[in-house]
Write a protein that holds these residues in place. Structure first.
Motif, mmCIF file in Angstrom:
data_model
loop_
_atom_site.group_PDB
_atom_site.id
_atom_site.type_symbol
_atom_site.label_atom_id
_atom_site.label_comp_id
_atom_site.label_asym_id
_atom_site.label_seq_id
_atom_site.Cartn_x
_atom_site.Cartn_y
_atom_site.Cartn_z
ATOM 1 N N ALA A 137 0.831 -1.205 0.000
ATOM 2 C CA ALA A 137 0.000 0.000 0.000
ATOM 3 C C ALA A 137 0.867 1.258 0.000
ATOM 4 O O ALA A 137 0.595 2.213 -0.737
ATOM 5 N N VAL A 138 1.919 1.260 0.802
ATOM 6 C CA VAL A 138 2.823 2.415 0.851
ATOM 7 C C VAL A 138 3.528 2.576 -0.490
ATOM 8 O O VAL A 138 3.630 3.692 -1.018
ATOM 9 N N ALA A 139 3.997 1.487 -1.077
ATOM 10 C CA ALA A 139 4.665 1.556 -2.381
ATOM 11 C C ALA A 139 3.719 2.108 -3.445
ATOM 12 O O ALA A 139 4.115 2.936 -4.279
ATOM 13 N N GLY A 140 2.465 1.672 -3.408
ATOM 14 C CA GLY A 140 1.480 2.172 -4.365
ATOM 15 C C GLY A 140 1.236 3.667 -4.199
ATOM 16 O O GLY A 140 1.142 4.400 -5.191
ATOM 17 N N ALA A 141 1.157 4.119 -2.957
ATOM 18 C CA ALA A 141 0.940 5.547 -2.705
ATOM 19 C C ALA A 141 2.137 6.372 -3.174
ATOM 20 O O ALA A 141 1.971 7.450 -3.753
ATOM 21 N N ILE A 142 3.334 5.859 -2.948
ATOM 22 C CA ILE A 142 4.542 6.561 -3.400
ATOM 23 C C ILE A 142 4.573 6.629 -4.919
ATOM 24 O O ILE A 142 4.886 7.675 -5.505
ATOM 25 N N GLU A 143 4.231 5.537 -5.568
ATOM 26 C CA GLU A 143 4.206 5.511 -7.032
ATOM 27 C C GLU A 143 3.192 6.514 -7.585
ATOM 28 O O GLU A 143 3.500 7.276 -8.510
ATOM 29 N N GLU A 144 2.003 6.545 -7.002
ATOM 30 C CA GLU A 144 0.978 7.498 -7.453
ATOM 31 C C GLU A 144 1.455 8.934 -7.297
ATOM 32 O O GLU A 144 1.276 9.762 -8.196
ATOM 33 N N ARG A 145 2.059 9.232 -6.162
ATOM 34 C CA ARG A 145 2.533 10.606 -5.933
ATOM 35 C C ARG A 145 3.654 10.966 -6.903
ATOM 36 O O ARG A 145 3.692 12.063 -7.442
ATOM 37 N N ALA A 146 4.557 10.022 -7.123
ATOM 38 C CA ALA A 146 5.665 10.279 -8.053
ATOM 39 C C ALA A 146 5.142 10.531 -9.462
ATOM 40 O O ALA A 146 5.591 11.457 -10.149
ATOM 41 N N GLU A 147 4.193 9.732 -9.894
ATOM 42 C CA GLU A 147 3.611 9.921 -11.219
ATOM 43 C C GLU A 147 2.900 11.268 -11.310
ATOM 44 O O GLU A 147 3.020 11.978 -12.307
ATOM 45 N N ALA A 148 2.167 11.641 -10.275
ATOM 46 C CA ALA A 148 1.449 12.921 -10.275
ATOM 47 C C ALA A 148 2.431 14.088 -10.331
ATOM 48 O O ALA A 148 2.202 15.059 -11.045
ATOM 49 N N GLU A 149 3.528 13.988 -9.611
ATOM 50 C CA GLU A 149 4.507 15.079 -9.607
ATOM 51 C C GLU A 149 5.220 15.179 -10.943
ATOM 52 O O GLU A 149 5.459 16.273 -11.438
ATOM 53 N N VAL A 150 5.542 14.050 -11.559
ATOM 54 C CA VAL A 150 6.211 14.076 -12.865
ATOM 55 C C VAL A 150 5.265 14.659 -13.899
ATOM 56 O O VAL A 150 5.625 15.554 -14.664
ATOM 57 N N LEU A 151 4.026 14.192 -13.933
ATOM 58 C CA LEU A 151 3.068 14.689 -14.905
ATOM 59 C C LEU A 151 2.732 16.147 -14.646
ATOM 60 O O LEU A 151 2.565 16.920 -15.586
ATOM 61 N N GLY A 152 2.652 16.506 -13.387
ATOM 62 C CA GLY A 152 2.306 17.888 -13.041
ATOM 63 C C GLY A 152 3.427 18.879 -13.279
ATOM 64 O O GLY A 152 3.199 20.034 -13.555
ATOM 65 N N SER A 153 4.673 18.413 -13.222
ATOM 66 C CA SER A 153 5.788 19.342 -13.340
ATOM 67 C C SER A 153 6.234 19.609 -14.762
ATOM 68 O O SER A 153 6.726 20.678 -15.065
#
Length: 116
Positions: A96-112
């Motif tokens: 669950a933690v790995a999934g949350a980290i992956e989602e946040r990383a993807e959101a930051e890459v796409l958002g930046s």
């Protein structure tokens, strides 16, 4: 070496006969969190041994890690509070933690930069 205001996170040992934390330090912690109470009662030597020595009672457990993450319970109640967190390893929690980290990383890459 353990002083008020510190947060100690112990994640290495996971058998009843092994400890990372001295029972005295566990006993004097203002808050004691675990990844899961069910796992801690069977595997967390740090806590099991403190209970066996009469220095800690399971009813004093502050809560599970999920309680802090969800903000249902405060992780630290004051700047001087000593907090102990004992993790014995829970596969579904790691996933669950790995999934949350992956989602946040993807959101930051796409958002930046707008790339996929």
């Amino acid at each position: 070496m353990v002083r008020p205001g510190q947060t100690i996170i112990a994640i290495g040992s996971h058998t009843p006969d092994r400890t990372e934390l001295a029972p005295e330090d566990v006993a004097r912690a203002d808050s004691v969190f675990v990844d899961t109470e069910a796992g801690a009662r069977v595997e967390a030597g740090d806590l099991i041994q403190a209970v066996q020595k009469g220095m800690l009672d399971w009813s004093r457990m502050t809560g599970e890690l999920a309680d802090v993450i969800s903000r249902e319970k405060p992780g630290k109640v004051s700047d001087e509070a000593l907090v102990a967190m004992k993790a014995v390893g829970v596969g579904w929690l790691d996933a669950a933690v790995a999934g949350a980290i992956e989602e946040r990383a993807e959101a930051e890459v796409l958002g930046s930069n707008g790339r996929e």
